[in-house]
Design a protein around this motif. Structure first.
Motif, PDB file in Angstrom:
ATOM      1  N   GLN A  68      16.871 -10.730 -55.717  1.00  0.00           N
ATOM      2  CA  GLN A  68      17.148 -11.155 -57.090  1.00  0.00           C
ATOM      3  C   GLN A  68      18.626 -11.017 -57.421  1.00  0.00           C
ATOM      4  O   GLN A  68      19.203 -11.877 -58.106  1.00  0.00           O
ATOM      5  CB  GLN A  68      16.316 -10.331 -58.068  1.00  0.00           C
ATOM      6  CG  GLN A  68      14.841 -10.667 -58.037  1.00  0.00           C
ATOM      7  CD  GLN A  68      14.047  -9.868 -59.052  1.00  0.00           C
ATOM      8  OE1 GLN A  68      14.610  -9.120 -59.855  1.00  0.00           O
ATOM      9  NE2 GLN A  68      12.734 -10.013 -59.021  1.00  0.00           N
TER      10      GLN A  68
ATOM     11  N   THR B 228       0.274 -21.248 -59.448  1.00  0.00           N
ATOM     12  CA  THR B 228       1.572 -20.682 -59.827  1.00  0.00           C
ATOM     13  C   THR B 228       2.718 -21.482 -59.218  1.00  0.00           C
ATOM     14  O   THR B 228       3.740 -21.732 -59.866  1.00  0.00           O
ATOM     15  CB  THR B 228       1.653 -19.212 -59.386  1.00  0.00           C
ATOM     16  OG1 THR B 228       0.622 -18.468 -60.045  1.00  0.00           O
ATOM     17  CG2 THR B 228       3.000 -18.608 -59.743  1.00  0.00           C
TER      18      THR B 228
ATOM     19  N   THR C 294      -1.222 -10.005 -62.205  1.00  0.00           N
ATOM     20  CA  THR C 294      -1.303 -10.463 -60.816  1.00  0.00           C
ATOM     21  C   THR C 294      -1.750  -9.346 -59.894  1.00  0.00           C
ATOM     22  O   THR C 294      -2.574  -9.554 -58.989  1.00  0.00           O
ATOM     23  CB  THR C 294       0.071 -10.994 -60.364  1.00  0.00           C
ATOM     24  OG1 THR C 294       0.493 -12.021 -61.257  1.00  0.00           O
ATOM     25  CG2 THR C 294       0.010 -11.549 -58.954  1.00  0.00           C
TER      26      THR C 294
ATOM     27  N   THR D 216      11.077 -17.607 -56.951  1.00  0.00           N
ATOM     28  CA  THR D 216       9.739 -17.039 -57.092  1.00  0.00           C
ATOM     29  C   THR D 216       8.662 -17.897 -56.449  1.00  0.00           C
ATOM     30  O   THR D 216       7.527 -17.438 -56.287  1.00  0.00           O
ATOM     31  CB  THR D 216       9.401 -16.830 -58.583  1.00  0.00           C
ATOM     32  OG1 THR D 216       9.619 -18.057 -59.303  1.00  0.00           O
ATOM     33  CG2 THR D 216      10.266 -15.744 -59.186  1.00  0.00           C
TER      34      THR D 216
ATOM     35  N   LEU E 286       3.125  -9.191 -64.125  1.00  0.00           N
ATOM     36  CA  LEU E 286       2.932  -8.628 -62.794  1.00  0.00           C
ATOM     37  C   LEU E 286       1.692  -7.747 -62.737  1.00  0.00           C
ATOM     38  O   LEU E 286       0.978  -7.728 -61.722  1.00  0.00           O
ATOM     39  CB  LEU E 286       4.163  -7.835 -62.370  1.00  0.00           C
ATOM     40  CG  LEU E 286       4.123  -7.321 -60.929  1.00  0.00           C
ATOM     41  CD1 LEU E 286       4.123  -8.483 -59.957  1.00  0.00           C
ATOM     42  CD2 LEU E 286       5.275  -6.395 -60.646  1.00  0.00           C
TER      43      LEU E 286
ATOM     44  N   SER F 160       7.581  -9.183 -68.143  1.00  0.00           N
ATOM     45  CA  SER F 160       7.471  -9.121 -66.689  1.00  0.00           C
ATOM     46  C   SER F 160       6.425  -8.098 -66.271  1.00  0.00           C
ATOM     47  O   SER F 160       5.627  -8.338 -65.352  1.00  0.00           O
ATOM     48  CB  SER F 160       8.833  -8.769 -66.091  1.00  0.00           C
ATOM     49  OG  SER F 160       8.765  -8.680 -64.694  1.00  0.00           O
TER      50      SER F 160
ATOM     51  N   ASN G 218       8.207  -3.074 -64.041  1.00  0.00           N
ATOM     52  CA  ASN G 218       7.120  -3.642 -63.244  1.00  0.00           C
ATOM     53  C   ASN G 218       6.345  -2.562 -62.509  1.00  0.00           C
ATOM     54  O   ASN G 218       5.108  -2.540 -62.500  1.00  0.00           O
ATOM     55  CB  ASN G 218       7.684  -4.636 -62.224  1.00  0.00           C
ATOM     56  CG  ASN G 218       8.152  -5.925 -62.858  1.00  0.00           C
ATOM     57  OD1 ASN G 218       7.922  -6.167 -64.039  1.00  0.00           O
ATOM     58  ND2 ASN G 218       8.813  -6.760 -62.074  1.00  0.00           N
TER      59      ASN G 218
ATOM     60  N   ARG H  45      14.239  -3.875 -64.877  1.00  0.00           N
ATOM     61  CA  ARG H  45      13.080  -4.759 -65.011  1.00  0.00           C
ATOM     62  C   ARG H  45      12.035  -4.443 -63.951  1.00  0.00           C
ATOM     63  O   ARG H  45      10.837  -4.380 -64.232  1.00  0.00           O
ATOM     64  CB  ARG H  45      13.544  -6.207 -64.896  1.00  0.00           C
ATOM     65  CG  ARG H  45      12.429  -7.230 -64.865  1.00  0.00           C
ATOM     66  CD  ARG H  45      12.984  -8.624 -64.626  1.00  0.00           C
ATOM     67  NE  ARG H  45      11.914  -9.551 -64.292  1.00  0.00           N
ATOM     68  CZ  ARG H  45      11.424  -9.720 -63.071  1.00  0.00           C
ATOM     69  NH1 ARG H  45      11.927  -9.015 -62.071  1.00  0.00           N
ATOM     70  NH2 ARG H  45      10.453 -10.573 -62.853  1.00  0.00           N
TER      71      ARG H  45
ATOM     72  N   GLN I 237       7.541 -14.537 -64.854  1.00  0.00           N
ATOM     73  CA  GLN I 237       8.472 -13.836 -63.973  1.00  0.00           C
ATOM     74  C   GLN I 237       9.851 -14.486 -63.901  1.00  0.00           C
ATOM     75  O   GLN I 237      10.860 -13.818 -64.140  1.00  0.00           O
ATOM     76  CB  GLN I 237       7.856 -13.701 -62.567  1.00  0.00           C
ATOM     77  CG  GLN I 237       6.656 -12.770 -62.514  1.00  0.00           C
ATOM     78  CD  GLN I 237       7.038 -11.308 -62.650  1.00  0.00           C
ATOM     79  OE1 GLN I 237       7.786 -10.925 -63.541  1.00  0.00           O
ATOM     80  NE2 GLN I 237       6.518 -10.491 -61.771  1.00  0.00           N
TER      81      GLN I 237
ATOM     82  N   SER J 249      11.678 -14.240 -67.302  1.00  0.00           N
ATOM     83  CA  SER J 249      12.082 -12.872 -67.638  1.00  0.00           C
ATOM     84  C   SER J 249      13.300 -12.450 -66.815  1.00  0.00           C
ATOM     85  O   SER J 249      14.153 -11.705 -67.294  1.00  0.00           O
ATOM     86  CB  SER J 249      10.920 -11.899 -67.412  1.00  0.00           C
ATOM     87  OG  SER J 249      10.608 -11.769 -66.039  1.00  0.00           O
ATOM     88  N   MET J 250      13.414 -12.921 -65.573  1.00  0.00           N
ATOM     89  CA  MET J 250      14.615 -12.646 -64.776  1.00  0.00           C
ATOM     90  C   MET J 250      15.848 -13.235 -65.440  1.00  0.00           C
ATOM     91  O   MET J 250      16.876 -12.558 -65.587  1.00  0.00           O
ATOM     92  CB  MET J 250      14.461 -13.229 -63.370  1.00  0.00           C
ATOM     93  CG  MET J 250      13.450 -12.566 -62.487  1.00  0.00           C
ATOM     94  SD  MET J 250      13.380 -13.394 -60.880  1.00  0.00           S
ATOM     95  CE  MET J 250      11.765 -12.863 -60.312  1.00  0.00           C
TER      96      MET J 250
END
Length: 432
Positions: free
Chosen positions: A115, A273, A241, A135, A238, A234, A358, A354, A331, A334-335
């Motif tokens: 990232q 996704t 998921t 992603t 996550l 985020s 998570n 972040r 995701q 939010s990044m």
């Protein structure tokens, strides 16, 4: 080629690493069931996966702000492969939980490095697109991993889960095949000899590192507008998921759904996704970031709660496909939100915060899910996820941009009045 295809190679490496983890997570659950673990023990094992990363994220982010990203990627691959292989040899749920924690630490190292690399090498107008494409690597891994795990496990949970964990370790090592020269090197730095670099390092130590930028305090990063909301969104996405991956096998056992079918269901969610992230840019143009985040989190909350209903397999497949599409938004956006809101010189640390959020969710959510499942049944954790995503939908109204505020007009450094700086001080020469 280095400048043009770096993101493609990074996506491929992330796909291999994520495929290994996505194979290993359900395999760990099935192996723990074969060793006599109950729903609560499954929740604890899933939580330990995130426990070590919870404490390591910020130091790793600080280190990445001051240095290169590639070494962290390599360390992450080694830890993921080792954690997968050793989980398959563990003879007790406690041993499996410990090696699962090593696997989680490796995944964290890889994700922080990757990232940060995307943030450094992406121009402001490219961040939504590049993070969305990045992603896709995770989604590809989540697409292939559960299907492969279900196929390898078969009807024998004990031996099959061990085989799946060993194969996942081999898949993780394939990441090394695409990590070559993925990070653009500073030309001045590559021309120096090792002796010269050591001499410069001694001079910097003698001067007390006066030329190094001061560290941005964590509390200042967390006070930046958009960072807390981005972290929580985020976390919620996550957690949804993660609990789907860990608890759908348990639901399948209670509803007499075969492991291969469970793997196909999880892969169907991942495929949806991927589809979402391929069309994310036009969706942002059409709806705006705020509306897109809010609507997808709200729909995701309703779909998660719907999984708790005793529906047939085909209806479960439809809900998981729709849920995968909704979860694909949170995701990458939010990044971008966290990167743009972070102070100068603290992008990697903000991304690490972040990821800390998570991992906090990955510790607390499975543990809570295990407790709820033990008290109210295996479907109850999905109701909890619905409440979490509902809160994220409320916070989504405070994050993002509307259709009248395109990304290219947004200052790179966040919402403050400071002028945007194209390249952070610690990453000069690294933006392609």
């Amino acid at each position: 080629m280095e400048r043009r295809y770096w993101l493609l190679r990074l996506v491929a490496a992330f796909a291999f690493a994520q495929a290994a983890v996505s194979m290993a997570r359900p395999a760990v659950s099935y192996r723990a069931l074969a060793l006599g673990a109950d729903e609560r023990a499954i929740g604890v094992t899933a939580g330990v996966y995130a426990l070590l990363p919870l404490f390591a994220a910020v130091p790793l982010g600080r280190r990445t702000d001051r240095g290169r990203c590639t070494p962290l990627l390599a360390v992450g691959v080694v830890l993921v492969a080792g954690g997968c292989a050793l989980s398959g040899t563990a003879g007790s749920p406690a041993g499996m939980a410990a090696w699962s924690g090593v696997m989680g630490l490796g995944h964290l190292c890889f994700v922080i490095g990757a990232q940060s690399l995307v943030a450094r090498r992406s121009a402001p107008a490219e961040q939504d697109r590049n993070f969305g494409h990045f992603t896709i690597g995770a989604s590809l891994g989540q697409l292939v991993g559960p299907v492969a795990a279900g196929f390898l496990i078969g009807d024998d949970m004990g031996r099959g889960s061990t085989l799946a964990l060993v194969v996942s370790a081999a898949v993780a090592t394939l990441s090394f095949t695409t990590l070559w020269r993925v990070e653009q090197r500073d030309a001045n730095r590559t021309r120096r000899t090792r002796r010269t670099r050591r001499a410069h390092a001694r001079v910097r130590r003698d001067k007390g590192r006066a030329d190094s930028p001061p560290k941005v305090p964590v509390h200042r990063i967390l006070r930046a507008r958009g960072v807390p909301a981005g972290i929580f969104i985020s976390l919620a996405v996550l957690s949804a998921t993660d609990i789907l991956t860990a608890y759908l096998p348990v639901v399948g056992e209670h509803r007499s759904i075969a492991p291969a079918t469970v793997g196909l269901l999880l892969s169907l969610r991942a495929a949806a996704t991927i589809a979402c992230r391929l069309v994310m840019t036009p969706m942002i143009r059409l709806l705006g970031r705020t509306a897109l985040l809010t609507v997808t989190c709200l729909l995701g909350a309703l779909l998660c709660a719907g999984i708790a209903l005793p529906v047939p397999v085909w209806a479960l497949a439809v809900m998981l496909a729709a849920l995968g599409f909704c979860l694909g938004v949170g995701q990458p956006l939010s990044m971008t939100t966290v990167v743009r809101a972070a102070p100068d010189g603290a992008r990697s640390t903000a991304l690490a915060l972040r990821l800390t959020g998570n991992r906090l969710g990955q510790v607390a959510a499975p543990a809570s899910a295990g407790l709820i499942a033990g008290l109210a049944g295996t479907a109850a954790p999905f109701v909890m996820l619905g409440a979490l995503l509902l809160t994220a939908a409320a916070l989504g109204t405070r994050v993002g941009r509307g259709p009248d505020e395109p990304a290219r007009e947004r200052p790179e450094t966040g919402t403050g009045a400071k002028p945007a700086t194209p390249v952070p001080r610690g990453a000069r020469g690294r933006v392609s």
